[in-house]
Design an enzyme around this catalytic site. Sequence first.
Site, PDB file in Angstrom:
ATOM      1  N   ASP A 156       0.668  -1.223   0.048  1.00 34.59           N
ATOM      2  CA  ASP A 156      -0.049   0.562  -0.080  1.00 34.59           C
ATOM      3  C   ASP A 156       1.026   1.184  -0.036  1.00 34.59           C
ATOM      4  OD1 ASP A 156      -2.453   1.294   0.198  1.00 34.59           O
ATOM      5  OD2 ASP A 156      -2.420   1.364   2.315  1.00 34.59           O
ATOM      6  N   LEU A 157       1.788   1.706  -0.945  1.00 38.12           N
ATOM      7  CA  LEU A 157       2.760   2.410  -1.072  1.00 38.12           C
ATOM      8  C   LEU A 157       1.840   3.698  -1.362  1.00 38.12           C
ATOM      9  CD1 LEU A 157       5.888   3.029   0.269  1.00 38.12           C
ATOM     10  CD2 LEU A 157       6.283   2.682  -2.396  1.00 38.12           C
TER      11      LEU A 157
END
Length: 260
Positions: A156-157
């Site tokens: 979830d960057l």
Amino acid sequence: MEFSQGWDSLATLVEGRWIERRPRRPEVADQLRRETRLLPWLAPSLPLPVPIPAVLTDDPLVVRHALVPGDALESPGVEDGVAVGRFLRALHGSSAAEAVRHGLIPAEQTRSSRIAEISRFQSEVVPLIPVAQQDSAQSILDALRDFPADTVVHGDLGPEHVLTDGGRVSGVIDFGDAHVGDAAIDLAWALYGAPTAFADAVADAYGVTGELRRRALIWHQLGPWHEVVYGADIGDIAVRRSGLAGVLERLEGSAGIPLR
């Protein structure tokens, strides 16, 4: 003081130097416990600071880690891109087998979750998309089925999880979605949702290939699909509509780009 409003956990700043997290839903408790096993093992091999959480109390579950200093990345530049590219290269170079032994979600679970996710997207999101764009939407889901699950990924960057302090990238936070998955998922925002100079610097520092770029685009397109189903889960029509607007915008923005 309350520090953030995440989808999965409530984070509170304590004494100005500790972050305490509590699960918003019972199933998130396992996720928080996994982080307390994974991150202390992973952190020494990474070139940027990350949270190193430990269980503070079991009932109710509270996980605590030292505050990683900095603010969310707002204006990504070249040096930021170099730092993020090097960070991802190190993260993705970690041993997936060892990471699983330290609590990371394994490839088999990733593939199972991916199949379930595709099924839900087909039944709940595709019908909301205008007929003229449904073939493009379906091609994204079809391509996703063949993506690898062989790399330690953040999962979830985005700019809210990359911190800067004093003009430099100071850390990466929020590993709740970490799993053994496709390296390209961590490159989606960096290559397709950020300024060109930053994206180019990430690509150079990481050594991005054409195949990674192709898959990263598809992961980028899929981002708002999660918002649509999340809005349905919490009964929030505004979140659902916002997600759908994002789905359509990204479909239009990548029209004509081959997915295979």
